[in-house]
Design an enzyme around this catalytic site. Structure first.
Site, PDB file in Angstrom:
ATOM      1  N   LEU A 160       4.439 -39.695   7.281  1.00 60.85           N
ATOM      2  CA  LEU A 160       3.928 -38.638   8.163  1.00 60.85           C
ATOM      3  C   LEU A 160       3.991 -37.322   7.392  1.00 60.85           C
ATOM      4  CD1 LEU A 160       5.325 -38.861  11.826  1.00 60.85           C
ATOM      5  CD2 LEU A 160       2.944 -38.897  11.101  1.00 60.85           C
ATOM      6  N   ASP A 161       2.916 -36.554   7.451  1.00 61.74           N
ATOM      7  CA  ASP A 161       2.893 -35.260   6.773  1.00 61.74           C
ATOM      8  C   ASP A 161       3.952 -34.323   7.368  1.00 61.74           C
ATOM      9  OD1 ASP A 161       0.784 -35.961   5.120  1.00 61.74           O
ATOM     10  OD2 ASP A 161      -0.736 -35.237   6.533  1.00 61.74           O
TER      11      ASP A 161
END
Length: 310
Positions: free
Chosen positions: A36-37
Site C-alpha cells: 500500500l502506498d
C-alpha cells in the site's frame, strides 16, 4: 503462525508496518501480500513466522478500494504527494458520462504503471530514477479491473464523505461509520468517489490518470482506502497498536481455494512430491484432519504439488 489484517495508517510505508510487526511480534519472519502506498490507508495483510509460506498464494487475491479521484490537476506521483504540474478548468460533469467512462476501464486491459513505483527496469527502480529527475520506459502490463462504481461527484475533495460502513455490496457513506483519513488536499478540485474491485498488480494511481485522460483532463488520486484483500475485510482489521496481541487467522483459513479432504495415503504421496491420480482441475488446498497438507494444481488427471507442509 497467524495471518493478520492490519489497518495501515496514513503516511507509513508497507515496510514501516512490517518493521513494526517484527518488533511487536518478536520475530524477523514477517511479510505482506501486497504493498500500500504511503498516502493510502486500509487493509495490509501480514504473514507472520511460518505463515510467510502462504504469501505466494495470497498475492493474487482481488482487492476492494474506495478511491477519491480529483480532476483538473495532475502530479508526477499521480497522487496527493504533489506538486501540481498540470491544471485545467473542469466543466460541469455529467454522472452518466463519467459512468460510461468508468465502464470502459472494466475487464482485462493493459495499464502503464506510475513512474513513482517500485517496478524495476534494467536493475533500476522506477521511483529512484524519477526522484533523480529521470524517467524510465515502463511497458504496459496486463491487469483486470472487475468493477468500478461511481458513488458520487463533488465540487471539491473537501466536500466528499469521510465516514463509511461495510455492506454486502461494499462500503458506503454512513455518518455513523468509520472515519477515513485522506492526505491533505492539493487544492479545490472536482472529485469523484469510486468504489473499485481490481485484480493483482493494478495501480489505482494509474487508473486515476487514465480516467482523467479519458475525460480530457489531468487527474490525480486524492485519497485511497483499501477495504478488502481476499477474504480480509477492513471491518475485521486490527490497528497498528493491536498488532502485538492479534490472533489473526491460521494458514488454512487464509487460503481462498477449494479444498480436498485427503486420506493418509494421499497426504503421504503429496508430501513425497508424487503426482497422485485425481479428477480435480485447478488450484486446491489439501487437508488431513483439519491440517494443511499441500497446495496443488490439478489437470483433471493428476495433482501436482505447488507447496507441501510437513
Amino acid at each position: 503462525m497467524p495471518v493478520i489484517a492490519v489497518d495501515k495508517p496514513l503516511h507509513l510505508t508497507s515496510h514501516d508496518v512490517v518493521n513494526r510487526a517484527r518488533r511487536m511480534r518478536h520475530t524477523k519472519r514477517v511479510g505482506h501480500t501486497g504493498t500500500l502506498d504511503p498516502l493510502a490507508t486500509g487493509v495490509l495483510v501480514l504473514c507472520v513466522d511460518d505463515s510467510t509460506k502462504v504469501v505466494q498464494f495470497m498475492e493474487a487475491d482481488s482487492k476492494d478500494y474506495l478511491a477519491w479521484i480529483s480532476l483538473g490537476a495532475g502530479t508526477p506521483t499521480l497522487d496527493a504527494e504533489g506538486p501540481l504540474t498540470d491544471t485545467a478548468p473542469v466543466s460541469p460533469l455529467d454522472p452518466a458520462e463519467v459512468r460510461a467512462v468508468l465502464e470502459r476501464f472494466t475487464g482485462p486491459q493493459q495499464q502503464v504503471p506510475p513512474q513513482y513505483s517500485a517496478i524495476q527496469v534494467g536493475g533500476q527502480r522506477a521511483y529512484a530514477v524519477a526522484r533523480a529527475g529521470g524517467e524510465l520506459e515502463l511497458p504496459a502490463r496486463p491487469v483486470v479491473i472487475h468493477s468500478l462504481e461511481l458513488l458520487g461527484l463533488f465540487p471539491r475533495v473537501q466536500d466528499t464523505p469521510r465516514r463509511f460502513s461495510p455492506t454486502p455490496d461494499g462500503w458506503v457513506a454512513d455518518e455513523a461509520g468509520l472515519t477515513f483519513t485522506l492526505p491533505e488536499a492539493l487544492g479545490e478540485f472536482p472529485t469523484m468517489l469510486v468504489r473499485a474491485r481490481v485484480g493483482s498488480g493494478t495501480y489505482l494511481r494509474s487508473l486515476a490518470r487514465d480516467v482523467g485522460a479519458a475525460l480530457g483532463l489531468p487527474a490525480h488520486l486524492a485519497g485511497l482506502v483499501r477495504t478488502r484483500v481476499g477474504r480480509y475485510g477492513l471491518e475485521h482489521a486490527v490497528s497498528l497498536d493491536g498488532l502485538a496481541d492479534a490472533t489473526g487467522l491460521p494458514d488454512l483459513a487464509a487460503l481462498d481455494f477449494p479444498r480436498i479432504e485427503a486420506d493418509p495415503d494421499l497426504a503421504r504421496e503429496l508430501r513425497q512430491g508424487k503426482r497422485p491420480r485425481r479428477p480435480e482441475v485447478g488450484r486446491h488446498v489439501v487437508i488431513l484432519n483439519g491440517e494443511l497438507v499441500a497446495v496443488v494444481d490439478g489437470d483433471g488427471e493428476q495433482l501436482k504439488v505447488v507447496r507441501a507442509w510437513a
